[in-house]
Motif scaffolding. Structure first.
Motif, PDB file in Angstrom:
ATOM      1  N   VAL A   1      36.387 -26.171  -2.693  1.00  0.00           N
ATOM      2  CA  VAL A   1      34.990 -26.251  -3.141  1.00  0.00           C
ATOM      3  C   VAL A   1      34.902 -27.760  -3.605  1.00  0.00           C
ATOM      4  O   VAL A   1      35.699 -28.271  -3.893  1.00  0.00           O
ATOM      5  CB  VAL A   1      34.742 -25.297  -4.558  1.00  0.00           C
ATOM      6  N   LEU A   2      33.600 -27.874  -3.804  1.00  0.00           N
ATOM      7  CA  LEU A   2      32.831 -29.200  -4.257  1.00  0.00           C
ATOM      8  C   LEU A   2      31.854 -29.041  -4.624  1.00  0.00           C
ATOM      9  O   LEU A   2      30.983 -28.202  -4.375  1.00  0.00           O
ATOM     10  CB  LEU A   2      33.118 -29.857  -2.855  1.00  0.00           C
ATOM     11  N   LYS A   3      31.487 -30.048  -5.796  1.00  0.00           N
ATOM     12  CA  LYS A   3      30.078 -30.114  -6.068  1.00  0.00           C
ATOM     13  C   LYS A   3      29.307 -30.987  -5.318  1.00  0.00           C
ATOM     14  O   LYS A   3      29.775 -31.704  -4.601  1.00  0.00           O
ATOM     15  CB  LYS A   3      30.039 -30.627  -7.723  1.00  0.00           C
ATOM     16  N   ILE A   4      27.983 -30.405  -4.892  1.00  0.00           N
ATOM     17  CA  ILE A   4      27.203 -30.975  -4.012  1.00  0.00           C
ATOM     18  C   ILE A   4      26.857 -32.308  -3.977  1.00  0.00           C
ATOM     19  O   ILE A   4      27.211 -33.121  -2.978  1.00  0.00           O
ATOM     20  CB  ILE A   4      25.940 -30.028  -3.742  1.00  0.00           C
ATOM     21  N   GLU A   5      26.907 -33.034  -5.085  1.00  0.00           N
ATOM     22  CA  GLU A   5      26.670 -34.402  -5.398  1.00  0.00           C
ATOM     23  C   GLU A   5      27.952 -35.267  -4.982  1.00  0.00           C
ATOM     24  O   GLU A   5      27.853 -36.433  -4.647  1.00  0.00           O
ATOM     25  CB  GLU A   5      26.255 -34.893  -6.674  1.00  0.00           C
ATOM     26  N   ASN A   6      29.185 -34.473  -4.978  1.00  0.00           N
ATOM     27  CA  ASN A   6      30.211 -35.190  -4.438  1.00  0.00           C
ATOM     28  C   ASN A   6      30.821 -35.317  -2.871  1.00  0.00           C
ATOM     29  O   ASN A   6      31.829 -35.605  -2.345  1.00  0.00           O
ATOM     30  CB  ASN A   6      31.630 -34.711  -5.151  1.00  0.00           C
ATOM     31  N   VAL A   7      30.043 -34.433  -2.006  1.00  0.00           N
ATOM     32  CA  VAL A   7      29.683 -34.631  -0.787  1.00  0.00           C
ATOM     33  C   VAL A   7      29.828 -36.046  -0.240  1.00  0.00           C
ATOM     34  O   VAL A   7      30.803 -36.671   0.603  1.00  0.00           O
ATOM     35  CB  VAL A   7      28.790 -33.901   0.163  1.00  0.00           C
ATOM     36  N   LYS A   8      28.987 -36.734  -0.835  1.00  0.00           N
ATOM     37  CA  LYS A   8      28.760 -38.470  -0.652  1.00  0.00           C
ATOM     38  C   LYS A   8      28.710 -38.458   0.846  1.00  0.00           C
ATOM     39  O   LYS A   8      28.161 -38.169   1.731  1.00  0.00           O
ATOM     40  CB  LYS A   8      30.048 -39.093  -1.189  1.00  0.00           C
ATOM     41  N   ASP A   9      29.781 -39.347   1.328  1.00  0.00           N
ATOM     42  CA  ASP A   9      29.727 -40.020   2.634  1.00  0.00           C
ATOM     43  C   ASP A   9      30.846 -39.024   3.601  1.00  0.00           C
ATOM     44  O   ASP A   9      31.363 -39.505   4.646  1.00  0.00           O
ATOM     45  CB  ASP A   9      30.047 -41.335   2.875  1.00  0.00           C
ATOM     46  N   THR A  10      31.120 -37.920   3.246  1.00  0.00           N
ATOM     47  CA  THR A  10      32.384 -37.261   3.763  1.00  0.00           C
ATOM     48  C   THR A  10      31.682 -36.167   4.900  1.00  0.00           C
ATOM     49  O   THR A  10      32.626 -35.747   5.682  1.00  0.00           O
ATOM     50  CB  THR A  10      33.159 -36.352   3.024  1.00  0.00           C
ATOM     51  N   ALA A  11      30.438 -36.114   5.319  1.00  0.00           N
ATOM     52  CA  ALA A  11      29.960 -35.086   6.293  1.00  0.00           C
ATOM     53  C   ALA A  11      30.673 -35.468   7.619  1.00  0.00           C
ATOM     54  O   ALA A  11      30.945 -34.416   8.377  1.00  0.00           O
ATOM     55  CB  ALA A  11      28.303 -35.318   6.379  1.00  0.00           C
ATOM     56  N   LYS A  12      30.881 -36.851   7.791  1.00  0.00           N
ATOM     57  CA  LYS A  12      31.504 -37.185   9.049  1.00  0.00           C
ATOM     58  C   LYS A  12      32.677 -36.497   9.325  1.00  0.00           C
ATOM     59  O   LYS A  12      33.529 -36.602  10.654  1.00  0.00           O
ATOM     60  CB  LYS A  12      31.704 -38.672   9.325  1.00  0.00           C
ATOM     61  N   ASN A  13      33.445 -36.009   8.306  1.00  0.00           N
ATOM     62  CA  ASN A  13      34.931 -35.082   8.511  1.00  0.00           C
ATOM     63  C   ASN A  13      34.878 -34.010   9.003  1.00  0.00           C
ATOM     64  O   ASN A  13      35.837 -33.191   9.283  1.00  0.00           O
ATOM     65  CB  ASN A  13      35.505 -35.075   7.128  1.00  0.00           C
ATOM     66  N   TYR A  14      33.663 -33.352   9.334  1.00  0.00           N
ATOM     67  CA  TYR A  14      33.316 -31.856   9.699  1.00  0.00           C
ATOM     68  C   TYR A  14      32.921 -31.952  10.991  1.00  0.00           C
ATOM     69  O   TYR A  14      32.350 -32.613  11.406  1.00  0.00           O
ATOM     70  CB  TYR A  14      32.636 -31.442   8.494  1.00  0.00           C
ATOM     71  N   ASP A  15      33.504 -30.640  11.638  1.00  0.00           N
ATOM     72  CA  ASP A  15      32.767 -30.325  12.918  1.00  0.00           C
ATOM     73  C   ASP A  15      31.336 -29.645  12.759  1.00  0.00           C
ATOM     74  O   ASP A  15      30.598 -29.660  13.852  1.00  0.00           O
ATOM     75  CB  ASP A  15      33.888 -29.410  13.677  1.00  0.00           C
ATOM     76  N   ILE A  16      31.224 -28.799  11.935  1.00  0.00           N
ATOM     77  CA  ILE A  16      30.063 -28.122  11.658  1.00  0.00           C
ATOM     78  C   ILE A  16      29.454 -28.124  10.468  1.00  0.00           C
ATOM     79  O   ILE A  16      30.289 -28.036   9.112  1.00  0.00           O
ATOM     80  CB  ILE A  16      30.207 -26.476  12.065  1.00  0.00           C
ATOM     81  N   ILE A  17      28.349 -28.400   9.965  1.00  0.00           N
ATOM     82  CA  ILE A  17      27.551 -28.647   8.777  1.00  0.00           C
ATOM     83  C   ILE A  17      26.578 -27.597   8.675  1.00  0.00           C
ATOM     84  O   ILE A  17      25.740 -27.435   9.500  1.00  0.00           O
ATOM     85  CB  ILE A  17      27.383 -30.061   8.545  1.00  0.00           C
TER      86      ILE A  17
END
Ligand code: ATR
Length: 273
Positions: A172-188
């Motif tokens: 789990v993560l607080k949404i504001e801590n996603v920051k620039d990590t979206a690129k690490n996932y296959d499906i968002i």
């Protein structure tokens, strides 16, 4: 006599379900009608009595009744007990059986487009009722892991516990801590309500690419800022209307025991935008 179907909820006037199902009846020449029926939050019991009196064949359930309807059901199928909520009901002589088509509806676009979920790394935004059905879907399709990012961390933790119970690794993560990590996932997936009022995407999608699948469950407006940002990065996009259509076709199949006329239903839905 015509068979009657309905969608119950509050508010209900904006619901697209009557249009979608009526289009299917027309396409297949079925002698059926589908109505929107507003039932306020504290009138569910009398509302259901009314539906039984008019011998309703089946009905959909939307906000705010999806969870509380459970206690009025005589039978529930596995999808319902897993998710803890029902959105599609069949009435057989006053006996109500509940189903939940959120999970199958969510998965339908992946199947239609031949997109693989198995072994994928997932980023899920949101931890409400819809997010729970989505977690169940990803568990069923054997995703590798899911990161649940939410405004309220306690809700994310609760959902993460559910994921663990059904065999899906999660953090789990607080949404504001996603920051620039979206690129690490296959499906968002966006399963928050952010976008409904034309808000900006709650996370940055910088760095994602043409292999990333970006799915917004918000269907109105069709092109949310989240979807627009996904397209700017050439990602594979799944629109919220595709899930809605998946849910509606599944409900149709439960009620009528025949294949749903997907294209006619899609046309009616897109005409509603
Ligand atoms: P649904 O049944 O459609 O999933 P819900 O159960 O009310 O609706 O869940 C709404 C989701 O959107 C939640 O994850 C909620 O976050 P919280 O758990 O913190 O309430 C999220 N949400 C709603 N408004 C939001 C906002 N302005 N910013 C971030 N998240 C939001």
């Amino acid at each position: 006599m015509s068979k009657t179907f309905a969608v119950i909820g509050d508010p209900i006037s904006h619901s697209l379900s009557p249009n979608i199902h009526s289009a299917a009846f027309r396409e297949l020449n079925l002698d059926c009608v589908y109505i929107g029926y507003r039932i306020p939050k504290d009138e569910l019991e009398s509302g259901i009595e009314g539906l039984k009196k008019i011998k309703i064949e089946g009905f959909n359930v939307t906000i705010p009744h999806k969870i509380r309807i459970m206690k009025y059901l005589d039978k529930i199928d596995e999808s319902c007990s897993l998710i803890g909520a029902a959105n599609t009901i069949v009435n057989v002589d006053g006996n109500l059986k509940g189903y939940n088509t959120d999970m199958d509806g969510f998965l339908e676009p992946f199947k239609k487009k031949g997109l693989e979920i198995k072994n994928s790394k997932i980023l899920l935004l949101g931890a409400g009722g819809a997010a729970r059905a989505i977690v169940a879907g990803f568990a069923k399709e054997k995703a590798k892991s899911i990161t649940i990012a939410n405004r309220t961390i306690e809700n994310a933790e609760e959902l993460s516990e559910f994921a663990g119970k059904i065999g899906l690794a999660s953090d789990v993560l607080k949404i504001e801590n996603v920051k620039d990590t979206a690129k690490n996932y296959d499906i968002i997936v966006n399963a928050t309500s952010v976008g409904l009022k034309n808000e900006q995407s709650i996370i940055s999608l910088d760095g994602i690419n043409e292999k990333t699948i970006v799915y917004d469950i918000v269907y109105m407006p069709m092109n949310t800022d989240f979807i627009k940002k996904a397209k700017e990065n050439n990602a594979i996009v799944i629109y919220g209307y595709e899930m809605l259509l998946g849910q509606a076709t599944r409900a149709f199949e439960i009620w009528h025991n025949m294949e749903a006329p997907y294209n006619a239903m899609k046309k009616a839905l897109l005409g509603g935008f």
